[in-house]
Design an enzyme around this catalytic site. Structure first.
Site, PDB file in Angstrom:
ATOM      1  N   TYR A  57      -0.370   5.754  -2.343  1.00  0.00           N
ATOM      2  CA  TYR A  57      -0.303   5.702  -0.880  1.00  0.00           C
ATOM      3  C   TYR A  57      -1.284   6.728  -0.307  1.00  0.00           C
ATOM      4  CZ  TYR A  57       4.197   3.262  -1.576  1.00  0.00           C
ATOM      5  OH  TYR A  57       5.183   2.399  -1.959  1.00  0.00           O
ATOM      6  N   HIS A 123       4.823   1.555 -10.655  1.00  0.00           N
ATOM      7  CA  HIS A 123       4.620   0.867  -9.370  1.00  0.00           C
ATOM      8  C   HIS A 123       4.494  -0.646  -9.551  1.00  0.00           C
ATOM      9  CE1 HIS A 123       3.007   2.002  -5.139  1.00  0.00           C
ATOM     10  NE2 HIS A 123       3.654   0.870  -5.087  1.00  0.00           N
TER      11      HIS A 123
END
Lengths: 149, 171
Positions: A57, A123
């Site tokens: 992110y 992820h």
């Protein structure tokens, strides 16, 4: 705030957590860091103890934001982050090679200002690395004290 | 699911994170039963459907190019319009419960299993406070049953990811 337990793990968190990605990634230009830190502190005041981020992110800036905001609350909150997506030439690439995970964990520990990552997710699955190998690396990180769950 | 079982056999998993909301119920088919069996927690992202379920988005809403939703099929005007029926349903229930749409959407997720912890995001304090209010909204078994029946009659239009992303995402 009510709390909940994640499965049989014994990890207890507020019944609603705070997904922090959108403060700096994916939902328009990043917001002012100071304002977002105040918002995270307001969440803690209201009983939230579970914060979600990821290495990719930003990349990195969201972990830095969460790390800076939660620095005074070490041990009192649960921080979840994620490995397995790397940026290469501006594109996201799936990478869960053991050496990459080991690099990622050091970077995340550093940016989050913690000695241990409370909850570490893969992820996305990397089709080139058997899941047993990935789970084995995380197991080693748990033994080394770098990751709790 | 096989991936989760194989990983769990090596190292016990604490939680799985995946999308889950009134507009993305696919985890109910296999994921939730598997997690329940293995004793793994579930952390749903986008429990508010990336903002759609709050009722604050309509077909005239535009997204900045740096906003992921600008390339998500579900947020094309025609799909937003088609899915408005879900927003209207949530609004009706919210009015009856003296809650907001966002609170109903979160309460619905919370009511599915005791080991589910949604992680809505926001940049605004008022939304944070609103989201946390969902913890106090109780949906009775009858209300849930009626709600789920109504949801089962609604077909959601538009994929949740553009094709180039979708093929990387496991279910």
């Amino acid at each position: 705030m009510k709390t909940r337990q994640l499965g049989k793990s014994g990890l207890k968190v507020s019944a609603i957590g705070f997904g922090c990605m959108g403060m700096s990634h994916g939902y328009g230009p990043a917001s002012d860091k100071k304002e977002m830190i105040s918002l995270i502190h307001a969440a803690i005041d209201r009983g939230i103890t579970f914060f979600d981020t990821a290495e990719v992110y930003g990349p990195y800036v969201n972990e830095e934001l969460v790390g800076e905001a939660l620095k005074p609350f070490k041990g009192k909150v649960v921080i979840a982050t994620k490995f397995g997506i790397q940026m290469e030439n501006g594109k996201q690439v799936l990478d869960s090679k053991p050496e990459t995970i080991r690099q990622s964990v050091e970077g995340s520990l550093n940016r989050l200002n913690v000695d241990t990552i409370d909850l570490y997710y893969q992820h996305r699955v990397d089709p080139n690395v058997p899941i047993e190998e990935v789970a084995g690396v995380v197991q080693d990180l748990i033994k080394e004290g770098k990751v709790k769950h | 699911m096989e991936t989760i079982r194989r990983a769990h056999a090596v190292q016990h998993l604490t939680a799985i994170q995946s999308e889950y909301s009134m507009m993305w119920r696919s985890p109910e088919e296999q994921l939730l039963p598997t997690l329940e069996e293995l004793g793994i927690g579930f952390v749903p992202f986008s429990p508010l459907g990336k903002g759609f379920l709050t009722g604050k988005i309509d077909k005239n809403t535009t997204f900045d190019s740096s906003d992921f939703r600008s390339i998500v099929p579900r947020f094309k005007p025609e799909n937003i319009e088609a899915n408005q029926v879900l927003v209207d349903l949530i609004k009706r229930i919210a009015a009856g419960k003296k809650a907001t749409s966002a609170q109903i959407a979160l309460a619905w997720v919370l009511s599915q299993k005791s080991w589910i912890v949604p992680i809505p995001g926001t940049r605004k304090l008022e939304r944070l406070v609103e989201n946390l209010g969902a913890v106090e909204v109780e949906l009775t078994p009858e209300e849930l049953h009626d709600l789920n029946y109504a949801l089962s009659k609604i077909e959601i239009s538009g994929e949740r990811y553009p094709a180039e992303y979708a093929n990387r995402v496991g279910k």
